[in-house]
Scaffold this active site. Structure first.
Site, short mmCIF file in Angstrom:
data_model
loop_
_atom_site.label_atom_id
_atom_site.label_comp_id
_atom_site.label_asym_id
_atom_site.label_seq_id
_atom_site.Cartn_x
_atom_site.Cartn_y
_atom_site.Cartn_z
N TYR A 134 0.82 -1.22 0.00
CA TYR A 134 0.00 0.00 0.00
C TYR A 134 0.86 1.27 0.00
O TYR A 134 0.33 2.37 0.04
CB TYR A 134 -0.93 0.02 1.22
CG TYR A 134 -2.10 -0.94 1.12
CD1 TYR A 134 -2.09 -2.00 0.22
CD2 TYR A 134 -3.22 -0.77 1.93
CE1 TYR A 134 -3.17 -2.87 0.14
CE2 TYR A 134 -4.29 -1.64 1.84
CZ TYR A 134 -4.26 -2.69 0.95
OH TYR A 134 -5.33 -3.55 0.87
N LYS B 25 4.06 -14.54 5.40
CA LYS B 25 4.20 -15.51 4.32
C LYS B 25 5.70 -15.56 3.98
O LYS B 25 6.13 -15.34 2.83
CB LYS B 25 3.34 -15.04 3.13
CG LYS B 25 3.06 -16.09 2.10
CD LYS B 25 2.08 -17.16 2.55
CE LYS B 25 2.05 -18.26 1.50
NZ LYS B 25 1.45 -19.50 1.95
N ASP C 85 -2.09 -17.79 5.38
CA ASP C 85 -3.13 -18.67 4.81
C ASP C 85 -3.67 -19.60 5.89
O ASP C 85 -4.88 -19.82 5.99
CB ASP C 85 -2.62 -19.44 3.58
CG ASP C 85 -1.18 -19.93 3.71
OD1 ASP C 85 -0.54 -19.62 4.73
OD2 ASP C 85 -0.71 -20.62 2.80
N ASP D 104 -5.48 -5.64 6.11
CA ASP D 104 -6.71 -5.12 5.51
C ASP D 104 -7.69 -6.27 5.26
O ASP D 104 -8.87 -6.20 5.61
CB ASP D 104 -6.33 -4.43 4.18
CG ASP D 104 -7.44 -3.55 3.67
OD1 ASP D 104 -8.46 -3.40 4.36
OD2 ASP D 104 -7.28 -2.99 2.56
#
Ligand code: NAI
Length: 358
Positions: free
Chosen positions: A123, A190, A223, A247
């Site tokens: 972002y 991740k 995940d 988000d």
């Protein structure tokens, strides 16, 4: 008297904002609202979705209550929200997700907090448009430095994650957990795929845990985190995430507690705090009296606590819980049988409950 910057925003913003102000004013707190316009309305009035007087007002008052702002398409601004966070260095977004009485949910009780890094990651806005001369240069550099062949029809967004920002947000999450007597911090990542961004986030986060041995900690791939939230969310407590995952996961958590109409939020910098619901301007229901003002009312409740008005915040929560328990508030997003409460009727019920509590 405390002055708070008030931005009603766009779409359902004026409706949920007016309901919230009526409820807060009914508490009799010594708060003076300084109204400012940002978003689509400000483009019409000032030719700028984030006029400088908005930032000046927040810098002066240190605290703002903000409604949702539509991101105008086709102007120089990517997003007023992103600009506000970057201008005021609002590095931490905190979204408590607590299930309220009578609100339909797949789970009997839920009480989670998502802490999201607010300033960097995908972002940050470092982007290369497909076909631009900049991306041609980037492709050349990547080929030269790495021998990497970027596809000619690719667009690129860059994901910067710094040690400095990671330390700050992970410390913030642990301090929040300690202050609010939470049992555990879960760090999502991740790192197995993005070694130099998420890998750095994980390694830096692990270093910070050394100073907070009295709070539980676990690191989880994002995940797997999503799967656990869908199946056993009560196993989680405070969740700290980089910007993009934060988000997405905070909207997922909003879904677990009845939807966006029940999800408040707050953004903290070193000096400033901006309180706002998680939801956007909901143009599909704007002007119909269907918007649920509870997310914005809960954001105001968090603001009252921040301003050391805990007594008023508790009276507000008592009124809200009782109105829901007794079925006097049934918002459209609760999908009640029969006619739902309008935005204004929610405020009326809460005000009656606050007055009955005095
Ligand atoms: P949205 O949150 O406005 O709406 C998503 C869905 O949730 C819609 O079906 C809407 O009707 C429903 N919804 C949202 N708030 C609700 C409420 N209080 N009561 C009942 N239903 C509610 O997200 P969307 O449609 O993606 O975005 C609309 C605009 O809002 C966009 O311009 C976006 O950029 C902006 N936005 C602004 C935010 C902010 O100012 N903090 C945050 C998210 C989006």
């Amino acid at each position: 008297m405390t002055t708070v910057t008030f931005i009603e925003g766009d779409g359902i913003g004026p409706e949920v904002g007016a309901a919230t102000r009526r409820v807060v004013d009914a508490l009799g707190v010594d708060i003076d609202w300084e109204e400012c316009q940002a978003g689509a309305g400000a483009v019409e009035a000032h030719g700028n979705p984030l006029p400088p007087q908005v930032l000046e007002s927040i810098r002066r008052n240190k605290v703002a209550l903000k409604g949702p702002v539509t991101t105008p398409v086709g102007t120089g601004f990517r997003s007023v929200n992103v600009a506000l966070r970057q201008e005021l260095d609002l590095f931490a977004s905190v979204r408590p997700c607590k299930l309220l009485p009578a609100v339909p949910s797949r789970f009997p009780s839920l009480d989670l907090v998502v802490v999201r890094e607010n300033t960097e990651d995908l972002y940050e806005g470092i982007e290369f448009e497909m076909g631009s001369k900049e991306i041609v240069k980037l492709r050349g550099h990547l080929k030269y430095i790495y021998g990497y062949a970027l596809a000619r029809d690719a667009g690129v967004s860059v994901k910067p994650i710094s040690v400095t920002a990671t330390k700050e947000i992970v410390r913030f999450a642990f301090d929040y957990a300690k202050t609010n007597r939470r049992r555990k911090v879960t760090l999502g990542h991740k790192a197995n795929i993005m070694k130099f961004s998420d890998g750095l986030w994980l390694d830096t986060g692990l270093q910070i845990t050394e100073s907070y041995r009295d709070v539980g900690f676990e690191a989880v791939q994002v995940d797997e985190l999503a799967m656990r939230l869908a199946s056993q969310p009560d196993d989680l407590d405070v969740i700290v995430l980089p910007n993009l995952y934060g988000d997405i996961i905070s909207d997922l958590c909003a879904g677990l507690i009845g939807g966006l109409g029940f999800a408040p939020g707050m953004n903290f910098g070193r000096e400033h705090a901006v309180f706002e619901p998680t939801h956007g301007s909901a143009p599909d229901i704007a002007g119909k009296g269907l918007a649920n003002p509870i997310a914005m009312i809960l954001s105001a409740e968090l603001m009252l606590r921040h301003l050391n008005r805990a007594g008023a915040a508790e009276r507000l929560m008592r009124a809200l819980r009782r109105s829901l328990e007794e079925g006097r508030v049934k918002t459209a997003d609760m999908r009640p049988e029969g006619k739902p409460s309008t935005t204004e009727e929610v405020a009326d019920s809460l005000i009656a409950a606050i007055e009955g509590d005095q």
